[in-house]
Design an enzyme around this catalytic site. Structure first.
Site, PDB file in Angstrom:
ATOM      1  N   HIS A 148      88.654  18.287 -24.446  1.00 55.81           N
ATOM      2  CA  HIS A 148      89.496  17.522 -23.518  1.00 55.81           C
ATOM      3  C   HIS A 148      90.297  18.418 -22.573  1.00 55.81           C
ATOM      4  O   HIS A 148      90.875  17.927 -21.602  1.00 55.81           O
ATOM      5  CB  HIS A 148      90.425  16.562 -24.281  1.00 55.81           C
ATOM      6  CG  HIS A 148      91.577  17.211 -24.979  1.00 55.81           C
ATOM      7  ND1 HIS A 148      91.572  17.508 -26.320  1.00 55.81           N
ATOM      8  CD2 HIS A 148      92.789  17.598 -24.524  1.00 55.81           C
ATOM      9  CE1 HIS A 148      92.727  18.042 -26.662  1.00 55.81           C
ATOM     10  NE2 HIS A 148      93.478  18.119 -25.582  1.00 55.81           N
ATOM     11  N   ASP A 178      85.770  17.538 -30.447  1.00 53.60           N
ATOM     12  CA  ASP A 178      86.732  17.966 -29.427  1.00 53.60           C
ATOM     13  C   ASP A 178      86.763  19.488 -29.305  1.00 53.60           C
ATOM     14  O   ASP A 178      87.822  20.104 -29.237  1.00 53.60           O
ATOM     15  CB  ASP A 178      88.129  17.434 -29.715  1.00 53.60           C
ATOM     16  CG  ASP A 178      89.025  17.532 -28.478  1.00 53.60           C
ATOM     17  OD1 ASP A 178      88.481  17.637 -27.356  1.00 53.60           O
ATOM     18  OD2 ASP A 178      90.263  17.528 -28.631  1.00 53.60           O
ATOM     19  N   GLY A 261      99.889  22.011 -23.964  1.00 58.10           N
ATOM     20  CA  GLY A 261      99.577  23.381 -23.562  1.00 58.10           C
ATOM     21  C   GLY A 261      99.074  24.213 -24.721  1.00 58.10           C
ATOM     22  O   GLY A 261      98.383  25.210 -24.539  1.00 58.10           O
ATOM     23  N   ASN A 262      99.431  23.811 -25.964  1.00 60.92           N
ATOM     24  CA  ASN A 262      98.898  24.478 -27.155  1.00 60.92           C
ATOM     25  C   ASN A 262      97.444  24.103 -27.415  1.00 60.92           C
ATOM     26  O   ASN A 262      96.756  24.756 -28.196  1.00 60.92           O
ATOM     27  CB  ASN A 262      99.706  24.101 -28.397  1.00 60.92           C
ATOM     28  CG  ASN A 262     100.922  24.975 -28.607  1.00 60.92           C
ATOM     29  OD1 ASN A 262     102.050  24.502 -28.540  1.00 60.92           O
ATOM     30  ND2 ASN A 262     100.704  26.251 -28.851  1.00 60.92           N
ATOM     31  N   SER A 263      96.979  23.042 -26.769  1.00 60.30           N
ATOM     32  CA  SER A 263      95.651  22.513 -27.051  1.00 60.30           C
ATOM     33  C   SER A 263      94.583  23.581 -26.877  1.00 60.30           C
ATOM     34  O   SER A 263      94.497  24.230 -25.842  1.00 60.30           O
ATOM     35  CB  SER A 263      95.355  21.349 -26.111  1.00 60.30           C
ATOM     36  OG  SER A 263      94.127  20.763 -26.423  1.00 60.30           O
ATOM     37  N   ALA A 280      95.839  18.028 -31.515  1.00 62.21           N
ATOM     38  CA  ALA A 280      96.492  16.718 -31.449  1.00 62.21           C
ATOM     39  C   ALA A 280      97.872  16.779 -32.069  1.00 62.21           C
ATOM     40  O   ALA A 280      98.160  17.622 -32.915  1.00 62.21           O
ATOM     41  CB  ALA A 280      95.645  15.659 -32.166  1.00 62.21           C
ATOM     42  N   ILE A 281      98.726  15.867 -31.629  1.00 67.69           N
ATOM     43  CA  ILE A 281     100.036  15.686 -32.237  1.00 67.69           C
ATOM     44  C   ILE A 281     100.280  14.200 -32.423  1.00 67.69           C
ATOM     45  O   ILE A 281      99.622  13.363 -31.794  1.00 67.69           O
ATOM     46  CB  ILE A 281     101.189  16.289 -31.393  1.00 67.69           C
ATOM     47  CG1 ILE A 281     101.247  15.635 -29.997  1.00 67.69           C
ATOM     48  CG2 ILE A 281     101.074  17.783 -31.287  1.00 67.69           C
ATOM     49  CD1 ILE A 281     102.446  16.068 -29.180  1.00 67.69           C
ATOM     50  N   LEU A 318      74.248   8.600 -41.086  1.00 66.11           N
ATOM     51  CA  LEU A 318      73.938   7.710 -42.196  1.00 66.11           C
ATOM     52  C   LEU A 318      73.720   6.279 -41.732  1.00 66.11           C
ATOM     53  O   LEU A 318      72.874   5.567 -42.261  1.00 66.11           O
ATOM     54  CB  LEU A 318      75.054   7.778 -43.238  1.00 66.11           C
ATOM     55  CG  LEU A 318      74.840   7.032 -44.550  1.00 66.11           C
ATOM     56  CD1 LEU A 318      73.573   7.507 -45.255  1.00 66.11           C
ATOM     57  CD2 LEU A 318      76.049   7.233 -45.465  1.00 66.11           C
ATOM     58  N   GLY A 319      74.490   5.832 -40.742  1.00 66.86           N
ATOM     59  CA  GLY A 319      74.302   4.498 -40.194  1.00 66.86           C
ATOM     60  C   GLY A 319      75.031   3.410 -40.952  1.00 66.86           C
ATOM     61  O   GLY A 319      74.451   2.371 -41.271  1.00 66.86           O
ATOM     62  N   ILE A 320      76.303   3.647 -41.244  1.00 60.59           N
ATOM     63  CA  ILE A 320      77.119   2.621 -41.890  1.00 60.59           C
ATOM     64  C   ILE A 320      78.475   2.542 -41.206  1.00 60.59           C
ATOM     65  O   ILE A 320      78.891   3.467 -40.508  1.00 60.59           O
ATOM     66  CB  ILE A 320      77.334   2.901 -43.394  1.00 60.59           C
ATOM     67  CG1 ILE A 320      78.167   4.182 -43.586  1.00 60.59           C
ATOM     68  CG2 ILE A 320      76.017   2.981 -44.136  1.00 60.59           C
ATOM     69  CD1 ILE A 320      78.613   4.397 -45.021  1.00 60.59           C
ATOM     70  N   GLY A 322      82.421   1.614 -42.577  1.00 64.62           N
ATOM     71  CA  GLY A 322      83.126   1.355 -43.820  1.00 64.62           C
ATOM     72  C   GLY A 322      84.526   1.911 -43.803  1.00 64.62           C
ATOM     73  O   GLY A 322      85.037   2.327 -42.763  1.00 64.62           O
TER      74      GLY A 322
END
Length: 509
Positions: A148, A178, A261-263, A280-281, A318-320, A322
């Site tokens: 991002h 990310d 800016g830490n990203s 993220a925060i 896997l296609g679930i 849950g």
């Protein structure tokens, strides 16, 4: 005794008094002393002024000296670590010429490190500038940062610790983790210093960690804290109807101050090894509130080399759909108490789990306004590794499994334990439809609302509706929702066209 001798005698006594008392002598006194010395031939030595005493250093009690020594050693260790690591951390400035604000570009939840969302229409906005952090991955000029940070960038400028800079080019990105890799040609005579990676299982809650980056554009800022939690799960992906969303597992939570800016900057252990990538925060004020998140090194180790070598990383699929079993979920779906695992809400038709015999819920039940599916399998292990929550399953698929690999799922179904062989697929670039999505434009929630209105208008039930179920089906060649509404004594069945919302049938069973 003549007068002259008396004068000399008295003067000598006065001089001796001055010398013994340490008093300062005036210029007149000095003249007298000189005259006496001349006439008597006796040398008189003046007393020196007492020097100002130097304060003795504060002496700590013996029981505190060891603690002070440890604290001093710790701060020296941190300062040395900073001197060693800071040259490997870079500041990244990006320019986006035509931000497509109409497409809902987003960043991870709670993390304002990417480009700001601005009102307007696609293509109508002026160039937007943003910045983040990154770190040197190898000697070939590869820099690791967040997706991002560089997404949509038309220009990337990487600034090094000594103030010199270079243009960066995107090698590959992975929105699902990310992560992004950019490449630079470093300035002349600059030796790149790659950061080493820590072992994936080297962290424990309570361990000290260090973040280095450019919060608010303040380059080479160091903050410290501890690992607050491990094994967190955060949603990632395009979303907004533009693509699938998945869970990013094993996320590190820390109280080390992380800000815009830490990203993309590194999260380090006390030896200077990378344990995660800050991304993220959780904060209502777009600044550090003591809860920051970092992508774990276990994912970095798998994704980054694949981005460099192949331009992409292929995830096992896997296609679930849950979630983890909670007391509320167990109560709503009549599950056994204290049975932990990943509850299978739905299975993607034709997906790996479907082909392997995994069963999803068949009936939709509303509990406190939330739609739930009853009757699904509970996955309690994968390849013998315990699954206590949904994140355990996702973590295994992301960090230990690959497309085409056969895995063994241990599931609970109707109180019995089963082992199912499933050959994993590759994550689709676009989401595959679940039975609900395949049923049509009318959602189960909308179908329930339509059914309730129909039952009320026709007076089919005398009491208040206490239980609601909805299932996809076909009726007279149409895709429909079959909604059952019960007041405890009678049940009204309402059949609704899943495409138009038309009530095709409504009767009491």
């Amino acid at each position: 005794m003549n007068a002259k001798r008396i004068f000399i005698f008295l003067s000598a006594l006065l001089i001796v008094a001055f010398v013994l008392t340490g008093c300062s002598v005036t210029q007149a006194g000095k003249d007298v002393i000189g005259k006496v010395q001349q006439e008597t031939g006796v040398a008189v030595v003046q007393a020196q002024e007492a020097p100002t005493p130097t304060p003795a250093p504060v002496q700590l009690p013996a029981e505190h000296q060891d603690a002070l020594s440890i604290a001093m050693a710790q701060q020296e260790a941190l300062a040395d670590l900073y001197d060693r690591v800071a040259p490997s951390v870079v500041n990244i400035k990006v320019t986006v010429d035509h931000p497509d604000v109409g497409q809902g570009q987003e960043t991870p939840p709670g993390f304002p490190f990417g480009l700001p969302g601005l009102p307007g229409q696609p293509g109508d906005m002026p160039p937007v500038r943003g910045e983040g952090s990154g770190w040197v991955y190898d000697n070939q000029g590869h820099i690791v940062t967040n997706n991002h940070v560089v997404e949509g960038a038309s220009e990337i400028i990487v600034t090094f610790h000594d103030g010199r800079w270079a243009k960066g080019e995107v090698v590959a990105t992975d929105p699902m983790a990310d992560l992004a890799v950019i490449k630079v040609k470093p300035p002349k005579d600059m030796d790149l210093k790659p950061l080493p990676l820590a072992d994936p299982d080297s962290l424990r809650v309570g361990y000290s960690v260090i973040a280095i980056g450019a919060p608010f554009g303040l380059e080479e800022t160091m903050t410290t804290g501890v690992v607050s939690a491990i094994g967190r799960s955060l949603p990632v992906g395009l979303g907004q109807g533009m693509g699938p969303r998945y869970s990013l597992p094993d996320v590190i939570q820390t109280d080390a101050a992380i800000n815009p800016g830490n990203s993309g900057g590194p999260l380090l252990d006390l030896t200077g090894r990378v344990v995660g990538v800050n991304f993220a925060i959780e904060s209502p004020v777009r600044a550090s509130s003591g809860i920051g998140f970092a992508i774990p090194v276990s994912i970095v180790q798998r994704v980054v080399p694949a981005l460099i070598e192949n331009g992409k990383y292929e995830y096992a699929y896997l296609g679930i759909q849950g979630q983890s079993i909670t007391p509320e979920l167990a109560q709503a779906l009549d599950l056994p108490e204290n049975v932990l695992g990943a509850y299978v809400d739905q299975v993607v038709p034709g997906g790996p789990a479907d082909k392997g015999g995994v069963r999803g819920g068949e009936r939709v039940v509303t509990a406190d306004g939330v739609e739930l599916h009853k009757g699904g399998d509970i996955i309690i292990a994968i390849d013998g590794q315990p699954v206590r929550q949904f994140n355990d399953l996702v973590s295994y698929l992301v960090t230990k499994a690959s497309p085409g690999q056969e895995v063994t799922l241990t599931v609970l179904r109707d109180g019995k334990k089963l082992d199912l062989k499933v050959t994993l697929g590759k994550r689709p670039e676009r989401p595959q439809q679940t039975p609900e999505e395949m049923a049509g434009k009318i959602t189960p929630k909308a179908a329930i609302a339509i059914a309730r209105d129909a039952v009320e208008e026709q007076g089919l039930l005398k009491g208040q509706v206490k239980e609601t179920t909805v299932m996809p089906d076909t009726y007279q060649g149409r895709d429909v929702w079959v909604v059952d509404l019960s007041d405890g004594k009678q049940t009204a069945e309402v059949i609704i066209d899943a495409e138009t919302g038309e009530v095709l049938s409504a009767e009491v069973q």
